[in-house]
Design a protein around this motif. Sequence first.
Motif, PDB file in Angstrom:
ATOM      1  N   LEU A   1      97.215  21.850  78.880  1.00  0.00           N
ATOM      2  CA  LEU A   1      98.395  22.136  79.702  1.00  0.00           C
ATOM      3  C   LEU A   1      98.910  23.556  79.462  1.00  0.00           C
ATOM      4  CD1 LEU A   1     100.186  18.733  79.029  1.00  0.00           C
ATOM      5  CD2 LEU A   1      98.922  19.368  81.091  1.00  0.00           C
ATOM      6  N   LEU A   2      98.427  24.161  78.377  1.00  0.00           N
ATOM      7  CA  LEU A   2      98.729  25.560  78.076  1.00  0.00           C
ATOM      8  C   LEU A   2      97.388  26.235  77.809  1.00  0.00           C
ATOM      9  CD1 LEU A   2     100.919  27.713  77.519  1.00  0.00           C
ATOM     10  CD2 LEU A   2     100.968  26.938  75.151  1.00  0.00           C
ATOM     11  N   ASN A   3      96.956  27.040  78.747  1.00  0.00           N
ATOM     12  CA  ASN A   3      95.616  27.622  78.675  1.00  0.00           C
ATOM     13  C   ASN A   3      95.584  28.883  77.819  1.00  0.00           C
ATOM     14  OD1 ASN A   3      94.314  25.715  80.407  1.00  0.00           O
ATOM     15  ND2 ASN A   3      95.296  26.698  82.163  1.00  0.00           N
ATOM     16  N   LEU A   4      94.512  28.994  77.024  1.00  0.00           N
ATOM     17  CA  LEU A   4      94.319  30.150  76.159  1.00  0.00           C
ATOM     18  C   LEU A   4      93.048  30.890  76.565  1.00  0.00           C
ATOM     19  CD1 LEU A   4      95.221  28.581  72.696  1.00  0.00           C
ATOM     20  CD2 LEU A   4      96.740  29.643  74.367  1.00  0.00           C
ATOM     21  N   PRO A   5      92.997  32.222  76.383  1.00  0.00           N
ATOM     22  CA  PRO A   5      94.120  33.057  75.915  1.00  0.00           C
ATOM     23  C   PRO A   5      95.259  33.118  76.922  1.00  0.00           C
ATOM     24  CG  PRO A   5      92.256  34.413  76.602  1.00  0.00           C
ATOM     25  CD  PRO A   5      91.773  32.993  76.635  1.00  0.00           C
ATOM     26  N   LEU A   6      96.459  33.392  76.428  1.00  0.00           N
ATOM     27  CA  LEU A   6      97.646  33.440  77.274  1.00  0.00           C
ATOM     28  C   LEU A   6      97.554  34.585  78.280  1.00  0.00           C
ATOM     29  CD1 LEU A   6     100.286  32.957  74.446  1.00  0.00           C
ATOM     30  CD2 LEU A   6      99.635  31.227  76.125  1.00  0.00           C
ATOM     31  N   THR A   7      98.025  34.334  79.482  1.00  0.00           N
ATOM     32  CA  THR A   7      98.028  35.390  80.513  1.00  0.00           C
ATOM     33  C   THR A   7      99.433  35.651  81.051  1.00  0.00           C
ATOM     34  OG1 THR A   7      97.475  33.696  82.153  1.00  0.00           O
ATOM     35  CG2 THR A   7      95.644  34.984  81.250  1.00  0.00           C
ATOM     36  N   ASP A   8     100.344  34.695  80.883  1.00  0.00           N
ATOM     37  CA  ASP A   8     101.703  34.853  81.417  1.00  0.00           C
ATOM     38  C   ASP A   8     102.607  35.566  80.408  1.00  0.00           C
ATOM     39  OD1 ASP A   8     100.969  33.493  83.712  1.00  0.00           O
ATOM     40  OD2 ASP A   8     101.494  31.536  82.863  1.00  0.00           O
ATOM     41  N   SER A   9     103.586  36.306  80.917  1.00  0.00           N
ATOM     42  CA  SER A   9     104.537  37.006  80.047  1.00  0.00           C
ATOM     43  C   SER A   9     105.690  36.102  79.638  1.00  0.00           C
ATOM     44  CB  SER A   9     105.080  38.250  80.743  1.00  0.00           C
ATOM     45  OG  SER A   9     105.709  37.879  81.952  1.00  0.00           O
ATOM     46  N   GLU A  10     105.839  34.969  80.329  1.00  0.00           N
ATOM     47  CA  GLU A  10     106.866  33.992  79.953  1.00  0.00           C
ATOM     48  C   GLU A  10     106.281  32.594  80.056  1.00  0.00           C
ATOM     49  OE1 GLU A  10     111.193  34.521  81.026  1.00  0.00           O
ATOM     50  OE2 GLU A  10     110.802  32.667  82.152  1.00  0.00           O
ATOM     51  N   ILE A  11     106.556  31.778  79.050  1.00  0.00           N
ATOM     52  CA  ILE A  11     106.002  30.420  78.991  1.00  0.00           C
ATOM     53  C   ILE A  11     107.146  29.425  79.076  1.00  0.00           C
ATOM     54  CG2 ILE A  11     104.752  28.766  77.543  1.00  0.00           C
ATOM     55  CD1 ILE A  11     104.132  32.372  76.870  1.00  0.00           C
ATOM     56  N   SER A  12     107.028  28.475  80.001  1.00  0.00           N
ATOM     57  CA  SER A  12     108.039  27.424  80.153  1.00  0.00           C
ATOM     58  C   SER A  12     107.428  26.082  79.762  1.00  0.00           C
ATOM     59  CB  SER A  12     108.531  27.356  81.603  1.00  0.00           C
ATOM     60  OG  SER A  12     109.166  28.559  81.962  1.00  0.00           O
ATOM     61  N   LEU A  13     108.011  25.440  78.769  1.00  0.00           N
ATOM     62  CA  LEU A  13     107.551  24.129  78.307  1.00  0.00           C
ATOM     63  C   LEU A  13     108.738  23.178  78.252  1.00  0.00           C
ATOM     64  CD1 LEU A  13     105.187  25.273  75.390  1.00  0.00           C
ATOM     65  CD2 LEU A  13     104.505  24.474  77.661  1.00  0.00           C
ATOM     66  N   PRO A  14     108.503  21.868  78.424  1.00  0.00           N
ATOM     67  CA  PRO A  14     109.605  20.906  78.486  1.00  0.00           C
ATOM     68  C   PRO A  14     110.500  20.949  77.248  1.00  0.00           C
ATOM     69  CG  PRO A  14     107.537  19.869  79.123  1.00  0.00           C
ATOM     70  CD  PRO A  14     107.192  21.223  78.607  1.00  0.00           C
ATOM     71  N   GLY A  15     111.819  20.980  77.495  1.00  0.00           N
ATOM     72  CA  GLY A  15     112.786  20.904  76.408  1.00  0.00           C
ATOM     73  C   GLY A  15     112.951  22.169  75.593  1.00  0.00           C
ATOM     74  N   MET A  16     112.348  23.295  76.039  1.00  0.00           N
ATOM     75  CA  MET A  16     112.427  24.553  75.292  1.00  0.00           C
ATOM     76  C   MET A  16     113.010  25.654  76.168  1.00  0.00           C
ATOM     77  SD  MET A  16     108.693  24.630  73.438  1.00  0.00           S
ATOM     78  CE  MET A  16     107.852  23.067  73.094  1.00  0.00           C
ATOM     79  N   PRO A  17     113.627  26.652  75.536  1.00  0.00           N
ATOM     80  CA  PRO A  17     114.047  27.824  76.316  1.00  0.00           C
ATOM     81  C   PRO A  17     112.814  28.610  76.749  1.00  0.00           C
ATOM     82  CG  PRO A  17     114.305  28.249  73.970  1.00  0.00           C
ATOM     83  CD  PRO A  17     113.903  26.804  74.100  1.00  0.00           C
ATOM     84  N   PRO A  18     112.930  29.534  77.688  1.00  0.00           N
ATOM     85  CA  PRO A  18     111.774  30.375  78.054  1.00  0.00           C
ATOM     86  C   PRO A  18     111.256  31.106  76.806  1.00  0.00           C
ATOM     87  CG  PRO A  18     113.565  30.663  79.618  1.00  0.00           C
ATOM     88  CD  PRO A  18     114.117  29.851  78.494  1.00  0.00           C
ATOM     89  N   LEU A  19     109.942  31.096  76.625  1.00  0.00           N
ATOM     90  CA  LEU A  19     109.330  31.712  75.444  1.00  0.00           C
ATOM     91  C   LEU A  19     108.428  32.869  75.856  1.00  0.00           C
ATOM     92  CD1 LEU A  19     108.229  28.425  73.610  1.00  0.00           C
ATOM     93  CD2 LEU A  19     110.259  29.798  73.108  1.00  0.00           C
ATOM     94  N   GLU A  20     108.452  33.940  75.073  1.00  0.00           N
ATOM     95  CA  GLU A  20     107.488  35.022  75.236  1.00  0.00           C
ATOM     96  C   GLU A  20     106.252  34.683  74.410  1.00  0.00           C
ATOM     97  OE1 GLU A  20     109.361  38.642  74.062  1.00  0.00           O
ATOM     98  OE2 GLU A  20     111.033  38.404  75.474  1.00  0.00           O
ATOM     99  N   PRO A  21     105.099  35.273  74.728  1.00  0.00           N
ATOM    100  CA  PRO A  21     103.889  34.961  73.954  1.00  0.00           C
ATOM    101  C   PRO A  21     104.077  35.082  72.438  1.00  0.00           C
ATOM    102  CG  PRO A  21     103.283  36.198  75.896  1.00  0.00           C
ATOM    103  CD  PRO A  21     104.785  36.148  75.877  1.00  0.00           C
TER     104      PRO A  21
END
Length: 456
Positions: A152-172
């Motif tokens: 559900l979270l693909n690696l290597p990361l390509t997005d500059s912001e990651i949104s996951l349930p129950g968490m604030p927006p995260l940077e890599p």
Amino acid sequence: MEKEHRAYKSHCLVLPYPSQGHINPLFQFSKLLDHKQIKVTLVTTRFTSKTMHRGSSGIELEAISDGYDEGGIDQAESIQAYIESFWKVGPETLAELLEKLSSSGCPVNCIVYDSVMPWALDVAKKFGIVGAAFFTQSCVVDSIYYHVNKGLLNLPLTDSEISLPGMPPLEPLDLPSFVYDFGSYPAFFEVVIGQFSTVDKADWVFCNTFYELEEQVVDWMAKFWPLRTIGPTIPSKYLDNQLDDDKDYGVDLFRSNNDACMKWLNEHPKNSVAYISFGSFAQLGLEEMEELAWGLRRSKSKFLWVVRESETAKVPKGFIEETAEKGLVVSWCCQLEVLAHEAVGCFITHCGWNSTLESLCLGVPLVAMPQWTDQSTNAKYIRDVWKIGVKAQPDEKGIVRREEVEHCISEIMEGERGKEIQKNAMKWKDLARKAVIQGGSSDKNIDEFIATLVKR
């Protein structure tokens, strides 16, 4: 003698991964179960059992093999080789131990196992007993690894912001290092992602946190598994005083000179000392160590710095002598006792989960200097979610410079922001205590587990 004649309700084997940061929370959980009349046998590797310094908890100790009985992980040619050996020999010798204990007066009916060793659940199922996974890191970090495991979270990361349930927006860079620096530690990556290989079959899933600290993520994860928060697992003296004489974890792989630390701290006024420790495993580079040292020297605050014996060569030449008037450098100490001392005003930390929980439970503000694994995620929450500390910003080379060290200490010890952080730290300290006292969220979860165990 009293221990020998207690009428136990059940018998749990508790199996931590053999490193200090994993043994501490699982051993502390063992003491809680023992207090509630569950017989506990702590199981570690043969090498670890020979090298650890034990307190007087009364919990029985047994050993299994990791294939390196004379030297543990240091005897192995690589981390990968150690894990492959342990994952092969561990289940075999654990099964032999269960066979041996089956003829005892109180047969084992449950294994509480460190989640990084999912093979223990297979052994539990083979013997028809309860298997409970114990996650030693935060629910947030566990959820991130779960998303990677499930694709559900693909690696290597390509997005500059990651949104996951129950968490604030995260940077890599807010994610665990194994995730944002994909491929950096392949053996450890396989272990942390492999935690979820059998977790769907576990009868219980425990997490060393408390509900109020990670409410949204806990609720989300509880949709998939019988997840229960049972922490923070720190000695009772520093939290709720429910267990008599429970003033340390009871198992130590390092020797400390605590009397010298306490004597030194007693000579200093309230909130005047910065305490620095990077735990039992993290290693700073030579330049990082030098910058930290000179930052401490520049700071107006006194300091107590833990430098493990394996790291002492990195301390700048002459530093200890030149700063003897304002600082003390030791190879190890009882961190809980230090954090509980009124002279300590902030904790410069690598943000390991145990250190984070300990400082939170004792209301000590943090200067976050994450190094690797889960620490960058913990640092994000320390600064932006729980608001109990500041994060030291590294330069373009990834090194925290002396000016930044000095600034962060000053911000907590002298600035207005420091007062707000101190207020938040005391709020979380109170909530942590309420979670573990009788009727608290973690206490109720442990009682629920015991009630179902006793019925079997």
